[in-house]
Design a protein around this motif. Structure first.
Motif, PDB file in Angstrom:
ATOM      1  N   PRO A 186       1.799   7.133 -12.402  1.00 10.04           N
ATOM      2  CA  PRO A 186       2.043   6.841 -11.060  1.00 10.04           C
ATOM      3  C   PRO A 186       0.893   7.830 -10.323  1.00 10.04           C
ATOM      4  O   PRO A 186       0.281   7.549  -9.413  1.00 10.04           O
ATOM      5  CB  PRO A 186       3.141   6.718 -10.454  1.00 10.04           C
ATOM      6  CG  PRO A 186       4.134   7.549 -11.405  1.00 10.04           C
ATOM      7  CD  PRO A 186       3.431   7.226 -12.701  1.00 10.04           C
ATOM      8  N   VAL A 187       0.747   9.160 -10.956  1.00 19.64           N
ATOM      9  CA  VAL A 187      -0.247  10.192 -10.478  1.00 19.64           C
ATOM     10  C   VAL A 187      -1.327  10.434 -11.054  1.00 19.64           C
ATOM     11  O   VAL A 187      -2.451  10.291 -10.514  1.00 19.64           O
ATOM     12  CB  VAL A 187       0.709  11.592 -10.203  1.00 19.64           C
ATOM     13  CG1 VAL A 187      -0.083  12.542  -9.650  1.00 19.64           C
ATOM     14  CG2 VAL A 187       2.032  11.147  -9.500  1.00 19.64           C
ATOM     15  N   LEU A 188      -1.035  10.844 -12.351  1.00 21.00           N
ATOM     16  CA  LEU A 188      -2.211  11.157 -12.912  1.00 21.00           C
ATOM     17  C   LEU A 188      -3.432  10.108 -13.384  1.00 21.00           C
ATOM     18  O   LEU A 188      -4.477  10.374 -13.570  1.00 21.00           O
ATOM     19  CB  LEU A 188      -1.983  11.747 -14.515  1.00 21.00           C
ATOM     20  CG  LEU A 188      -1.122  12.931 -14.438  1.00 21.00           C
ATOM     21  CD1 LEU A 188      -0.887  13.548 -15.876  1.00 21.00           C
ATOM     22  CD2 LEU A 188      -1.783  14.044 -13.789  1.00 21.00           C
ATOM     23  N   LYS A 233       0.758  -1.114  -0.062  1.00 23.91           N
ATOM     24  CA  LYS A 233       0.001  -0.052  -0.066  1.00 23.91           C
ATOM     25  C   LYS A 233       0.724   1.230   0.069  1.00 23.91           C
ATOM     26  O   LYS A 233       0.288   2.285  -0.274  1.00 23.91           O
ATOM     27  CB  LYS A 233      -0.878   0.017   1.210  1.00 23.91           C
ATOM     28  CG  LYS A 233      -1.858  -1.012   1.188  1.00 23.91           C
ATOM     29  CD  LYS A 233      -2.722  -0.921   2.519  1.00 23.91           C
ATOM     30  CE  LYS A 233      -3.631  -2.065   2.774  1.00 23.91           C
ATOM     31  NZ  LYS A 233      -4.459  -1.859   3.978  1.00 23.91           N
ATOM     32  N   ARG A 234       2.120   1.047   0.509  1.00 22.32           N
ATOM     33  CA  ARG A 234       2.974   2.134   0.462  1.00 22.32           C
ATOM     34  C   ARG A 234       3.991   2.445  -0.350  1.00 22.32           C
ATOM     35  O   ARG A 234       4.491   3.452  -0.436  1.00 22.32           O
ATOM     36  CB  ARG A 234       3.708   2.151   1.987  1.00 22.32           C
ATOM     37  CG  ARG A 234       2.576   1.988   3.261  1.00 22.32           C
ATOM     38  CD  ARG A 234       1.675   3.203   3.191  1.00 22.32           C
ATOM     39  NE  ARG A 234       0.677   2.759   4.085  1.00 22.32           N
ATOM     40  CZ  ARG A 234      -0.505   3.751   3.928  1.00 22.32           C
ATOM     41  NH1 ARG A 234      -0.696   4.751   3.265  1.00 22.32           N
ATOM     42  NH2 ARG A 234      -1.739   3.433   4.883  1.00 22.32           N
ATOM     43  N   VAL A 235       4.222   1.513  -1.134  1.00 21.90           N
ATOM     44  CA  VAL A 235       5.473   1.700  -2.008  1.00 21.90           C
ATOM     45  C   VAL A 235       4.991   1.272  -3.439  1.00 21.90           C
ATOM     46  O   VAL A 235       4.541   0.270  -3.717  1.00 21.90           O
ATOM     47  CB  VAL A 235       6.549   0.773  -1.713  1.00 21.90           C
ATOM     48  CG1 VAL A 235       7.796   0.927  -2.781  1.00 21.90           C
ATOM     49  CG2 VAL A 235       7.171   1.059  -0.158  1.00 21.90           C
ATOM     50  N   LEU A 236       5.237   2.187  -4.515  1.00 22.46           N
ATOM     51  CA  LEU A 236       4.818   1.848  -6.009  1.00 22.46           C
ATOM     52  C   LEU A 236       6.206   2.236  -6.702  1.00 22.46           C
ATOM     53  O   LEU A 236       6.630   3.470  -6.668  1.00 22.46           O
ATOM     54  CB  LEU A 236       3.735   2.673  -6.364  1.00 22.46           C
ATOM     55  CG  LEU A 236       3.181   2.856  -7.659  1.00 22.46           C
ATOM     56  CD1 LEU A 236       2.698   1.337  -8.210  1.00 22.46           C
ATOM     57  CD2 LEU A 236       2.163   3.815  -7.853  1.00 22.46           C
ATOM     58  N   TYR A 237       6.504   1.218  -7.552  1.00 18.84           N
ATOM     59  CA  TYR A 237       7.730   1.495  -8.369  1.00 18.84           C
ATOM     60  C   TYR A 237       7.942   1.199  -9.746  1.00 18.84           C
ATOM     61  O   TYR A 237       6.873   0.354  -9.899  1.00 18.84           O
ATOM     62  CB  TYR A 237       9.028   0.952  -7.690  1.00 18.84           C
ATOM     63  CG  TYR A 237       9.101  -0.654  -7.566  1.00 18.84           C
ATOM     64  CD1 TYR A 237       9.437  -1.327  -8.501  1.00 18.84           C
ATOM     65  CD2 TYR A 237       8.537  -1.095  -6.572  1.00 18.84           C
ATOM     66  CE1 TYR A 237       9.519  -2.649  -8.547  1.00 18.84           C
ATOM     67  CE2 TYR A 237       8.548  -2.557  -6.247  1.00 18.84           C
ATOM     68  CZ  TYR A 237       8.963  -3.175  -7.438  1.00 18.84           C
ATOM     69  OH  TYR A 237       8.678  -4.633  -7.298  1.00 18.84           O
ATOM     70  N   PHE A 279       6.908   6.752  -4.374  1.00 22.77           N
ATOM     71  CA  PHE A 279       6.732   6.159  -5.639  1.00 22.77           C
ATOM     72  C   PHE A 279       7.739   6.580  -6.381  1.00 22.77           C
ATOM     73  O   PHE A 279       8.241   7.698  -6.157  1.00 22.77           O
ATOM     74  CB  PHE A 279       5.396   6.595  -6.402  1.00 22.77           C
ATOM     75  CG  PHE A 279       5.106   8.185  -6.605  1.00 22.77           C
ATOM     76  CD1 PHE A 279       5.324   8.691  -7.669  1.00 22.77           C
ATOM     77  CD2 PHE A 279       4.492   8.844  -5.296  1.00 22.77           C
ATOM     78  CE1 PHE A 279       5.169   9.958  -7.945  1.00 22.77           C
ATOM     79  CE2 PHE A 279       4.201  10.320  -5.853  1.00 22.77           C
ATOM     80  CZ  PHE A 279       4.649  10.854  -6.789  1.00 22.77           C
ATOM     81  N   THR A 280       7.888   6.021  -7.701  1.00 25.31           N
ATOM     82  CA  THR A 280       9.235   6.410  -8.451  1.00 25.31           C
ATOM     83  C   THR A 280       8.459   7.101  -9.817  1.00 25.31           C
ATOM     84  O   THR A 280       7.224   6.446 -10.143  1.00 25.31           O
ATOM     85  CB  THR A 280       9.937   5.049  -9.022  1.00 25.31           C
ATOM     86  OG1 THR A 280       9.300   4.161  -9.512  1.00 25.31           O
ATOM     87  CG2 THR A 280      10.489   4.362  -7.451  1.00 25.31           C
TER      88      THR A 280
END
Length: 316
Positions: A249-251, A123-127, A172-173
């Motif tokens: 990762p954002v939009l 839930k906390r790391v997106l790469y 996130f990256t």
């Protein structure tokens, strides 16, 4: 030699052979053929696909994949393998069957508290690959986001040095960098910063009243971090534009898809300059049309002109 040790060595020996007989294995391990036969039955019960062959050249062989002997993994090693498996669990992955099988086996033996930590890490790391160079304090911010802890840090932004207390939502990256959305207790507002800008950081263990981020994750933080500094973004997308944006990762968190595959970006956003949103939308070219804000249209136009001039200079 104990039976457990013999079974482990027997498994290694069988894995290295295309074909074997009871007599060959009995001589190798200096036991009777009856003992080897019992051992093979035990290995079969453990899932080793041993097939018997009849005839003058009969014996045994492995039917399918070979099975590795027991490997002692730490909880952290097992959790890391499980997290790396994630992209291969989807239906489109050519490795989905092996990945799902490995997932079931590892989860069966993973302690419940470790499984909870794994769930929180997801839930906390997106790469995205390739991974950025390892930023300072990366492990600290992962720990703080998983445990919902507050971090005291010194941040270098532009020519300004900022000291603050933040509670990270996750990491996130993007564009080869680590980013961290967080709640700033100093400003009492949400913010986004690059991990490479952190000069020093430490977890505060005795702070009262941390934010409850149980329902706010790195996969939905954009819609769940209201800020006084948000801009409202509305962009119409063609089918190709929507396809590309779904990978952002954002939009992607503001993406609304239509039945024909086209879509729109619609919602509030903080840190749009830091995140390079204008440059990204400019890169979508004819596949994106900005509705609002009007000021953003000018910024994207300026970015497009700047990129065009840079391209002309590079080829002259």
């Amino acid at each position: 030699m104990t039976k457990i040790k013999r079974l482990e060595l027997l498994l290694l020996s069988i894995n290295s052979k295309q074909h074997f007989t009871l007599k060959e294995l009995a001589e190798e391990f200096n036991v009777s053929t009856r003992t080897i036969q019992r051992d093979l039955i035990k290995l079969t019960e453990m899932g080793l696909p041993i097939v018997s062959e009849f005839g003058p050249n009969g014996g045994y062989r492995l039917e399918d994949d070979r099975i590795l002997p027991p490997i002692g993994l730490t909880e952290m090693e097992a959790m890391t393998i499980l997290q790396v498996l994630d992209p291969h669990l989807h239906d489109h992955s050519p490795f989905k069957h092996a990945a799902r099988s490995a997932l079931r086996k590892l989860l069966e033996y993973l302690p419940q508290d470790a499984a909870h930590i794994l769930s929180e890490r997801k839930k906390r790391v997106l790469y995205q690959l390739p991974m950025p160079e390892n930023a300072s304090y990366l492990d600290l911010f992962i720990e703080a986001s998983v445990k919902q802890q507050v971090v005291s840090l010194t941040l270098f932004q532009g020519e300004e040095i900022i000291q603050s207390c933040l509670q990270p939502v996750g990491l996130f990256t993007m564009y080869g960098r680590w980013y961290c959305p967080a709640f700033c207790f100093t400003r009492k507002d949400y913010t986004v910063f690059k991990l490479e800008d952190v000069q020093s950081a430490s977890i505060i263990h005795d702070i009262l009243g941390p934010k409850d981020f149980s329902d706010v994750t790195i996969l939905n933080w954009v819609k769940n971090t209201p800020s006084s500094r948000q801009i409202f973004l509305h962009v119409l997308l063609t089918k190709d534009g929507a396809h590309h944006t779904a990978l952002h990762p954002v939009l992607s968190q503001l993406l609304i898809l239509n039945g024909d595959g086209s879509g729109e970006i619609k919602g509030g956003l903080i840190g749009e300059e830091l995140l390079g949103i204008a440059e990204y939308i400019s890169g979508l070219k004819e596949h994106a049309a900005i509705v609002e804000p009007v000021s953003f249209i000018d910024r994207v136009a300026e970015t497009t002109v700047s990129l065009s001039q840079h391209h002309l200079l590079s080829i002259t």
